[in-house]
Design a protein around this motif. Structure first.
Motif, mmCIF file in Angstrom:
data_model
loop_
_atom_site.group_PDB
_atom_site.id
_atom_site.type_symbol
_atom_site.label_atom_id
_atom_site.label_comp_id
_atom_site.label_asym_id
_atom_site.label_seq_id
_atom_site.Cartn_x
_atom_site.Cartn_y
_atom_site.Cartn_z
ATOM 1 N N VAL A 59 0.854 -1.183 0.000
ATOM 2 C CA VAL A 59 0.000 0.000 0.000
ATOM 3 C C VAL A 59 0.890 1.234 0.000
ATOM 4 O O VAL A 59 2.071 1.182 0.381
ATOM 5 C CB VAL A 59 -0.969 0.058 1.216
ATOM 6 C CG1 VAL A 59 -1.888 -1.161 1.239
ATOM 7 C CG2 VAL A 59 -0.205 0.218 2.517
ATOM 8 N N VAL A 60 0.297 2.339 -0.426
ATOM 9 C CA VAL A 60 1.003 3.619 -0.483
ATOM 10 C C VAL A 60 0.226 4.618 0.366
ATOM 11 O O VAL A 60 -1.008 4.678 0.301
ATOM 12 C CB VAL A 60 1.105 4.123 -1.933
ATOM 13 C CG1 VAL A 60 1.742 5.512 -1.969
ATOM 14 C CG2 VAL A 60 1.909 3.142 -2.773
ATOM 15 N N ASN A 61 0.951 5.409 1.149
ATOM 16 C CA ASN A 61 0.343 6.435 1.985
ATOM 17 C C ASN A 61 0.622 7.799 1.361
ATOM 18 O O ASN A 61 1.757 8.254 1.300
ATOM 19 C CB ASN A 61 0.927 6.371 3.403
ATOM 20 C CG ASN A 61 0.322 7.417 4.335
ATOM 21 O OD1 ASN A 61 -0.487 8.237 3.930
ATOM 22 N ND2 ASN A 61 0.725 7.370 5.598
ATOM 23 N N GLU A 62 -0.442 8.454 0.903
ATOM 24 C CA GLU A 62 -0.316 9.775 0.294
ATOM 25 C C GLU A 62 -1.158 10.760 1.089
ATOM 26 O O GLU A 62 -2.392 10.735 1.016
ATOM 27 C CB GLU A 62 -0.770 9.738 -1.168
ATOM 28 C CG GLU A 62 0.098 8.839 -2.055
ATOM 29 C CD GLU A 62 -0.420 8.727 -3.478
ATOM 30 O OE1 GLU A 62 -1.647 8.875 -3.658
ATOM 31 O OE2 GLU A 62 0.389 8.489 -4.382
ATOM 32 N N ASP A 63 -0.517 11.591 1.880
ATOM 33 C CA ASP A 63 -1.216 12.586 2.718
ATOM 34 C C ASP A 63 -2.261 11.922 3.612
ATOM 35 O O ASP A 63 -3.419 12.356 3.687
ATOM 36 C CB ASP A 63 -1.880 13.653 1.841
ATOM 37 C CG ASP A 63 -0.855 14.455 1.039
ATOM 38 O OD1 ASP A 63 0.234 14.698 1.572
ATOM 39 O OD2 ASP A 63 -1.146 14.807 -0.114
ATOM 40 N N SER A 64 -1.844 10.840 4.255
ATOM 41 C CA SER A 64 -2.681 10.084 5.200
ATOM 42 C C SER A 64 -3.829 9.337 4.534
ATOM 43 O O SER A 64 -4.735 8.835 5.212
ATOM 44 C CB SER A 64 -3.241 11.012 6.291
ATOM 45 O OG SER A 64 -2.179 11.597 7.031
ATOM 46 N N ARG A 65 -3.797 9.254 3.227
ATOM 47 C CA ARG A 65 -4.793 8.457 2.496
ATOM 48 C C ARG A 65 -4.080 7.260 1.865
ATOM 49 O O ARG A 65 -3.105 7.430 1.131
ATOM 50 C CB ARG A 65 -5.474 9.296 1.415
ATOM 51 C CG ARG A 65 -6.616 8.567 0.696
ATOM 52 C CD ARG A 65 -7.320 9.488 -0.299
ATOM 53 N NE ARG A 65 -8.424 8.806 -0.952
ATOM 54 C CZ ARG A 65 -9.642 8.689 -0.443
ATOM 55 N NH1 ARG A 65 -9.899 9.234 0.746
ATOM 56 N NH2 ARG A 65 -10.604 8.054 -1.085
ATOM 57 N N TYR A 66 -4.557 6.072 2.171
ATOM 58 C CA TYR A 66 -3.897 4.855 1.701
ATOM 59 C C TYR A 66 -4.558 4.329 0.430
ATOM 60 O O TYR A 66 -5.781 4.394 0.268
ATOM 61 C CB TYR A 66 -3.952 3.776 2.783
ATOM 62 C CG TYR A 66 -3.111 4.088 4.001
ATOM 63 C CD1 TYR A 66 -1.816 3.582 4.118
ATOM 64 C CD2 TYR A 66 -3.600 4.889 5.026
ATOM 65 C CE1 TYR A 66 -1.031 3.867 5.232
ATOM 66 C CE2 TYR A 66 -2.829 5.194 6.138
ATOM 67 C CZ TYR A 66 -1.545 4.675 6.241
ATOM 68 O OH TYR A 66 -0.777 4.966 7.342
ATOM 69 N N ARG A 67 -3.734 3.811 -0.445
ATOM 70 C CA ARG A 67 -4.222 3.154 -1.653
ATOM 71 C C ARG A 67 -3.373 1.917 -1.934
ATOM 72 O O ARG A 67 -2.266 1.779 -1.400
ATOM 73 C CB ARG A 67 -4.178 4.093 -2.856
ATOM 74 C CG ARG A 67 -2.763 4.527 -3.245
ATOM 75 C CD ARG A 67 -2.745 5.228 -4.593
ATOM 76 N NE ARG A 67 -1.436 5.784 -4.925
ATOM 77 C CZ ARG A 67 -0.434 5.076 -5.452
ATOM 78 N NH1 ARG A 67 -0.584 3.770 -5.679
ATOM 79 N NH2 ARG A 67 0.724 5.654 -5.732
ATOM 80 N N LEU A 68 -3.896 1.030 -2.761
ATOM 81 C CA LEU A 68 -3.140 -0.164 -3.117
ATOM 82 C C LEU A 68 -1.911 0.220 -3.933
ATOM 83 O O LEU A 68 -1.970 1.106 -4.786
ATOM 84 C CB LEU A 68 -4.010 -1.131 -3.932
ATOM 85 C CG LEU A 68 -5.269 -1.668 -3.250
ATOM 86 C CD1 LEU A 68 -5.939 -2.708 -4.140
ATOM 87 C CD2 LEU A 68 -4.947 -2.277 -1.887
ATOM 88 N N GLY A 69 -0.807 -0.481 -3.684
ATOM 89 C CA GLY A 69 0.438 -0.195 -4.388
ATOM 90 C C GLY A 69 0.577 -1.008 -5.662
ATOM 91 O O GLY A 69 -0.126 -1.996 -5.890
ATOM 92 N N LEU A 70 1.512 -0.596 -6.489
ATOM 93 C CA LEU A 70 1.741 -1.271 -7.767
ATOM 94 C C LEU A 70 2.384 -2.646 -7.597
ATOM 95 O O LEU A 70 2.530 -3.383 -8.576
ATOM 96 C CB LEU A 70 2.621 -0.390 -8.668
ATOM 97 C CG LEU A 70 1.972 0.922 -9.117
ATOM 98 C CD1 LEU A 70 2.959 1.715 -9.973
ATOM 99 C CD2 LEU A 70 0.695 0.654 -9.887
#
Length: 256
Positions: A59-70
Motif C-alpha cells: 500500500v502507499v500512503n499519500e497525505d494520510s490516504r492509503y491506496r493499493l500499491g503497484l
C-alpha cells in the motif's frame, strides 16, 4: 472447478489484512478513520495492518490516504502469465477484436466467478468498466453463461448457493428456472447471448472453450453496443466468428 473451502485453522490477522485490502480497493483509497468506521475495527488495528503493508510496498500512503500499491500489479501479471490458456488464446482474441471492431474477451472461472484474463479492443470498441482481473458473476453475461453451460447441476447449485443470482441491470436473469432454461438453449446451439444483462446498452455473444476431451477451459466473447450488435450480425455473423475462435483456442490448448 475449484470448490469453495474453509480454512481449518483460520488466521484472524490474515483475514483482517485481506478485508482491509478489499475495502481499499472498493473505495479506491481511504483514510484510517474511514476504514475504522466501515470495518468496525479499532484505529490501532487498522493502522498496524496498513503500516505492515506499507513496509512491504503493498500500500502507499499519500497525505494520510492509503491506496493499493503497484506491487499488486506485479503479482497480478505474474499470475496471469501462469494461465496456459492465455498463451494460446492471445493472438486469436486480438484477431477477433480486429475482425469485429468490437471488444473481444477471454474469461476463466475461479471460485465460482468469471475472471477476465485478456481483453482486446477493435477500432470501434466502446469503453466499458471491465478490465483484466475484473471478477464477474457468471449468470450476468453471455460469456459467464457460456461457462455455466458446461457445468453439471451439482456445480451450478454450488455456485448459486455461494453467490446467489444478484441483478446487475433490470434485464439480469435472477430466476434459477429461467437460468437453467437458458443454459439448455446454450448447450443446444453452442453459443450464448445476453440482452443488456450486465450493462444497459451493451450486448455480448460468447462461446465456451473446451479442449478435445470436452474439459472446460474458459470462454471467449465479443461485446459491443446494442445498436451495432443486432439482427443477422448478432445472431449469425458474430456467433460464427466467436465459435470458430473458441474451437481453435481449445485445440491449440490441448496440443500445446
Amino acid at each position: 472447478m475449484a470448490q469453495p473451502t474453509k480454512a481449518k485453522n483460520p488466521v484472524g490477522a490474515t483475514k483482517k489484512t485481506l478485508i482491509i485490502l478489499e475495502e481499499l480497493m472498493r473505495r479506491d483509497g481511504a483514510r484510517i478513520t474511514e476504514l475504522t468506521d466501515a470495518l468496525d475495527m479499532s484505529k490501532g488495528t487498522v493502522h498496524n495492518h496498513l503500516s505492515t503493508l506499507q513496509e512491504h510496498e503493498y500500500v502507499v500512503n499519500e497525505d494520510s490516504r492509503y491506496r493499493l500499491g503497484l506491487r499488486f500489479l506485479e503479482m497480478g501479471e505474474y499470475t496471469r502469465q501462469q494461465t496456459k490458456l492465455l498463451e494460446v488464446a492471445k493472438s486469436e482474441i486480438d484477431e477477433l477484436a480486429e475482425e469485429t471492431g468490437e471488444i473481444a474477451n477471454l474469461m476463466i472461472e475461479e471460485h465460482g466467478r468469471g475472471i477476465y484474463v485478456y481483453i482486446s479492443k477493435g477500432e470501434k470498441a466502446v469503453n466499458l468498466d471491465t478490465h483484466v482481473g475484473t471478477r464477474q458473476y457468471l449468470h450476468t453475461s453471455a460469456v459467464g453463461k457460456s461457462i455455466l453451460s458446461k457445468m453439471d447441476d451439482e456445480q451450478l447449485e454450488q455456485i448459486i448457493e455461494r453467490h446467489g443470482l444478484p441483478a446487475e441491470t433490470p434485464n439480469t436473469v435472477t430466476s434459477e428456472e429461467q437460468l437453467y432454461g437458458e443454459l439448455d438453449e446454450i448447450r443446444e446451439r453452442g453459443v450464448a447471448f445476453d440482452g443488456e444483462e450486465r450493462a444497459e446498452g451493451i450486448r455480448c455473444v460468447a462461446a465456451p472453450i473446451t479442449d478435445t476431451e470436452e474439459n472446460l477451459l474458459g470462454a471467449v466473447s465479443v461485446s459491443g453496443p446494442s445498436t451495432r450488435l443486432k439482427g443477422d450480425h448478432l445472431r449469425q455473423k458474430i456467433p460464427e466468428k466467436v465459435q470458430h475462435v473458441a474451437t481453435v483456442i481449445g485445440i491449440n490448448a490441448f496440443y500445446s
